[in-house]
Write a protein that holds these residues in place. Structure first.
Motif, PDB file in Angstrom:
ATOM      1  N   ILE A  18       0.885  -1.162   0.000  1.00 26.71           N
ATOM      2  CA  ILE A  18       0.000   0.000   0.000  1.00 26.71           C
ATOM      3  C   ILE A  18       0.922   1.210   0.000  1.00 26.71           C
ATOM      4  N   ALA A  22      -2.249   5.533  -0.335  1.00 27.46           N
ATOM      5  CA  ALA A  22      -3.215   4.498   0.062  1.00 27.46           C
ATOM      6  C   ALA A  22      -3.700   3.661  -1.122  1.00 27.46           C
ATOM      7  N   GLU A  23      -2.854   3.532  -2.153  1.00 26.89           N
ATOM      8  CA  GLU A  23      -3.195   2.722  -3.316  1.00 26.89           C
ATOM      9  C   GLU A  23      -2.642   1.311  -3.152  1.00 26.89           C
ATOM     10  N   LEU A  24      -3.419   0.322  -3.639  1.00 25.06           N
ATOM     11  CA  LEU A  24      -2.990  -1.063  -3.604  1.00 25.06           C
ATOM     12  C   LEU A  24      -2.149  -1.348  -4.849  1.00 25.06           C
ATOM     13  N   ASN A  49      -6.912  -3.944   4.151  1.00 25.44           N
ATOM     14  CA  ASN A  49      -7.853  -2.968   4.721  1.00 25.44           C
ATOM     15  C   ASN A  49      -7.252  -2.243   5.923  1.00 25.44           C
ATOM     16  N   LYS A  51      -4.019  -1.762   6.547  1.00 21.50           N
ATOM     17  CA  LYS A  51      -2.935  -0.887   6.086  1.00 21.50           C
ATOM     18  C   LYS A  51      -3.488   0.347   5.372  1.00 21.50           C
ATOM     19  N   LYS A  52      -4.519   0.154   4.559  1.00 24.08           N
ATOM     20  CA  LYS A  52      -5.119   1.285   3.845  1.00 24.08           C
ATOM     21  C   LYS A  52      -5.716   2.300   4.820  1.00 24.08           C
ATOM     22  N   LYS A  53      -6.389   1.795   5.849  1.00 24.85           N
ATOM     23  CA  LYS A  53      -6.991   2.695   6.838  1.00 24.85           C
ATOM     24  C   LYS A  53      -5.922   3.492   7.573  1.00 24.85           C
ATOM     25  N   GLU A  56      -4.689   6.154   5.160  1.00 22.56           N
ATOM     26  CA  GLU A  56      -5.729   7.164   4.957  1.00 22.56           C
ATOM     27  C   GLU A  56      -5.847   8.085   6.167  1.00 22.56           C
TER      28      GLU A  56
END
Length: 219
Positions: A18, A22-24, A49, A51-53, A56
């Motif tokens: 990530i 916040a891009e996969l 999810n 890691k993205k949170k 973000e």
């Protein structure tokens, strides 16, 4: 869940990251099917999810402090004063810029940070080197994407000037970390014992950098 980017190469394995937006991002072998990529993503969905949170939340935190600058661990406001003779000055309570042009301001901030870091960090490094009889060849101050500091086999030490945004004990920790690499080239038990003998509370500084390092990289 659809990846934002798929980067294919001659690699044999698949990996996911990530990025700071916040891009996969998926890195995969050239001939690996989309179905197998999606299966891999599904297996890692919980981690993705989480890691993205985290990223973000970090991005939101950064956007809230857009008109402030970090200096030695504290946030200070930036104000505009077009009559100022200098591009950027620090009053002790605020930063004052004579331009609100984003590009000019960014360059001014980087130049100020780099000069101030040299002023603070080089004497600290020399102090610890002299006190603990550690041999250093050259000291280089630069901006590095992934490292806060490094030490070569010739005892040349590089330090990332973005550390000027961190508290003084964090700067000391990175300096001591690299100095100890002049006698221990790896992160062995003896390495960490040597770090601790110089800086008993190094774990607190190390934790701060792990939790807040992203703030220093968003300049």
């Amino acid at each position: 869940m659809t990846p934002n980017k798929i980067i294919r190469s001659k690699r044999k394995t698949i990996s996911i990251t990530i990025n700071e937006d916040a891009e996969l991002v998926v890195r995969a072998p050239k001939k690996l099917s989309i179905e197998k990529i999606q299966d891999f993503i599904y297996e890692k969905e919980k981690w993705i999810n989480k890691k993205k949170k985290l990223i973000e939340d970090q991005m939101k935190d950064a956007s809230l402090n857009q008109n402030k600058l970090l200096y030695l661990g504290s946030l200070f406001p930036i104000t505009l004063n077009q009559t100022s003779s200098k591009k950027l000055i620090f009053s002790g309570e605020e930063f004052i810029s004579n331009s609100n042009n984003p590009e000019i301001l960014s360059l001014s901030i980087k130049k100020w940070y780099k000069n101030k870091f040299k002023e603070i960090a080089i004497p600290r490094l020399e102090y610890f080197a002299d006190k603990y009889n550690l041999s250093v060849n050259q000291i280089r101050i630069k901006e590095q994407k992934t490292m806060w500091g490094s030490c070569s086999s010739k005892n040349n030490i590089n330090l990332n000037y973005l550390l000027i945004m961190a508290p003084m004990d964090v700067i000391d920790y990175v300096i001591i970390h690299e100095l100890v690499h002049t006698i221990h080239r790896n992160h062995s038990v003896n390495f960490w014992k040597s770090v601790e003998s110089i800086m008993p509370n190094f774990k607190e500084a190390k934790r701060w950098l792990k939790e807040n390092g992203y703030k220093l990289r968003r300049l």
